[in-house]
Design a protein around this motif. Structure first.
Motif, PDB file in Angstrom:
ATOM      1  N   ARG A   1       0.840  -1.200   0.000  1.00 43.41           N
ATOM      2  CA  ARG A   1       0.000   0.000   0.000  1.00 43.41           C
ATOM      3  C   ARG A   1       0.871   1.244   0.000  1.00 43.41           C
ATOM      4  NH1 ARG A   1      -1.008   2.062   5.460  1.00 43.41           N
ATOM      5  NH2 ARG A   1       0.212   0.856   6.937  1.00 43.41           N
ATOM      6  N   VAL A   2       0.204   2.385  -0.158  1.00 36.37           N
ATOM      7  CA  VAL A   2       0.890   3.668  -0.009  1.00 36.37           C
ATOM      8  C   VAL A   2       0.524   4.255   1.346  1.00 36.37           C
ATOM      9  CG1 VAL A   2       0.967   4.155  -2.486  1.00 36.37           C
ATOM     10  CG2 VAL A   2      -0.901   5.074  -1.110  1.00 36.37           C
TER      11      VAL A   2
ATOM     12  N   HIS B   1       4.507  16.709   3.025  1.00 39.21           N
ATOM     13  CA  HIS B   1       3.570  16.270   1.989  1.00 39.21           C
ATOM     14  C   HIS B   1       4.237  15.203   1.122  1.00 39.21           C
ATOM     15  CE1 HIS B   1       1.350  20.328   2.456  1.00 39.21           C
ATOM     16  NE2 HIS B   1       0.900  19.436   3.299  1.00 39.21           N
ATOM     17  N   THR B   2       4.707  14.147   1.773  1.00 38.36           N
ATOM     18  CA  THR B   2       5.374  13.047   1.083  1.00 38.36           C
ATOM     19  C   THR B   2       4.452  11.837   1.058  1.00 38.36           C
ATOM     20  OG1 THR B   2       7.541  13.824   1.800  1.00 38.36           O
ATOM     21  CG2 THR B   2       7.391  11.515   1.137  1.00 38.36           C
ATOM     22  N   VAL B   3       4.284  11.253  -0.118  1.00 39.26           N
ATOM     23  CA  VAL B   3       3.538  10.001  -0.278  1.00 39.26           C
ATOM     24  C   VAL B   3       4.552   8.941  -0.656  1.00 39.26           C
ATOM     25  CG1 VAL B   3       1.721   8.800  -1.570  1.00 39.26           C
ATOM     26  CG2 VAL B   3       1.450  11.228  -1.003  1.00 39.26           C
ATOM     27  N   TYR B   4       4.385   7.740  -0.102  1.00 41.10           N
ATOM     28  CA  TYR B   4       5.380   6.696  -0.341  1.00 41.10           C
ATOM     29  C   TYR B   4       4.761   5.310  -0.418  1.00 41.10           C
ATOM     30  CZ  TYR B   4       4.986   6.214   4.776  1.00 41.10           C
ATOM     31  OH  TYR B   4       4.513   6.054   6.055  1.00 41.10           O
TER      32      TYR B   4
ATOM     33  N   SER C   1      -3.104  16.029  -1.182  1.00 41.19           N
ATOM     34  CA  SER C   1      -4.398  15.420  -0.856  1.00 41.19           C
ATOM     35  C   SER C   1      -4.953  14.637  -2.039  1.00 41.19           C
ATOM     36  CB  SER C   1      -5.411  16.480  -0.429  1.00 41.19           C
ATOM     37  OG  SER C   1      -5.011  17.046   0.787  1.00 41.19           O
ATOM     38  N   ASP C   2      -4.848  15.200  -3.235  1.00 41.43           N
ATOM     39  CA  ASP C   2      -5.343  14.518  -4.437  1.00 41.43           C
ATOM     40  C   ASP C   2      -4.567  13.236  -4.712  1.00 41.43           C
ATOM     41  OD1 ASP C   2      -7.191  16.518  -4.805  1.00 41.43           O
ATOM     42  OD2 ASP C   2      -6.101  17.496  -6.448  1.00 41.43           O
TER      43      ASP C   2
ATOM     44  N   SER D   1      -6.151   9.433  -4.060  1.00 41.26           N
ATOM     45  CA  SER D   1      -6.397   8.447  -5.118  1.00 41.26           C
ATOM     46  C   SER D   1      -5.529   7.202  -4.944  1.00 41.26           C
ATOM     47  CB  SER D   1      -6.190   9.069  -6.500  1.00 41.26           C
ATOM     48  OG  SER D   1      -4.860   9.463  -6.661  1.00 41.26           O
ATOM     49  N   LEU D   2      -4.278   7.379  -4.516  1.00 43.32           N
ATOM     50  CA  LEU D   2      -3.379   6.223  -4.421  1.00 43.32           C
ATOM     51  C   LEU D   2      -3.649   5.334  -3.217  1.00 43.32           C
ATOM     52  CD1 LEU D   2       0.078   7.662  -5.517  1.00 43.32           C
ATOM     53  CD2 LEU D   2      -1.500   6.218  -6.808  1.00 43.32           C
TER      54      LEU D   2
END
Length: 173
Positions: A74-75, A83-86, A131-132, A136-137
């Motif tokens: 998962r992310v 604001h880091t997505v991983y 946030s977007d 979604s991810l």
């Protein structure tokens, strides 16, 4: 001579890197500076003499390690801190052990952050963009696995990009 900036990371297989890069190309302004990776030791400064000692310690650690598997399902996000997505790499005993060894002498022992195994896929986005992307991810399922059998000691070039100083292959028989 001024100290050089180093770091220690695991580069996953091409398959895992391809998945990460499919997002990083769009959402990570540092995309061109370093391939997708799992940071074992955050950046640190070292002199030529110190890095020779650290490289010797890396070799010793690698000689004591057996290859191990990682899973990515998962992310996640470091929000609100950044604001880091991983891609979340599931922690396992071998990965935690490797990270802990990188925070003992002769390595610099201080830590800026708690160890959260991950592969960054977006960073430095505005709050709305973050946030977007995360919204979604996080609904997506990831079923990635990989066998880790080496790690890399890296150094940073003047342009901010990273390159391999030395690769340490696991050698425990």
């Amino acid at each position: 001579m001024a100290p050089v900036t180093y770091g220690i990371a695991i580069f996953p297989s091409k398959d895992v890197q391809d998945v990460a890069n499919s997002y990083r190309m769009r959402y990570d302004p540092r995309y061109s500076l370093i391939p997708p990776h799992i940071t074992l030791k955050e950046q640190f400064q070292a002199s030529e003499g110190e890095i020779e000692e650290i490289a010797a310690a890396c070799k010793k650690i690698a000689n004591e390690m057996e290859p191990f598997d990682i899973e990515i399902n998962r992310v996640s996000s470091f929000s609100p801190a950044t604001h880091t997505v991983y891609l979340k790499v599931e922690a396992n005993r071998s990965l935690i052990h490797l990270n802990e060894k990188m925070h003992e002498e002769p390595f610099p022992v201080e830590r800026e952050h708690k160890f959260v195994p991950h592969i960054t896929i977006s960073q430095e986005l505005s709050e709305d963009e973050h946030s977007d992307v995360y919204g979604s991810l996080r609904l997506s399922k990831f079923e990635l696995s990989d066998t880790i059998d080496r790690f890399q000691l890296l150094y940073q070039l003047d342009d901010g990009s990273w390159t391999v100083y030395e690769t340490f292959k696991f050698d425990k028989e």
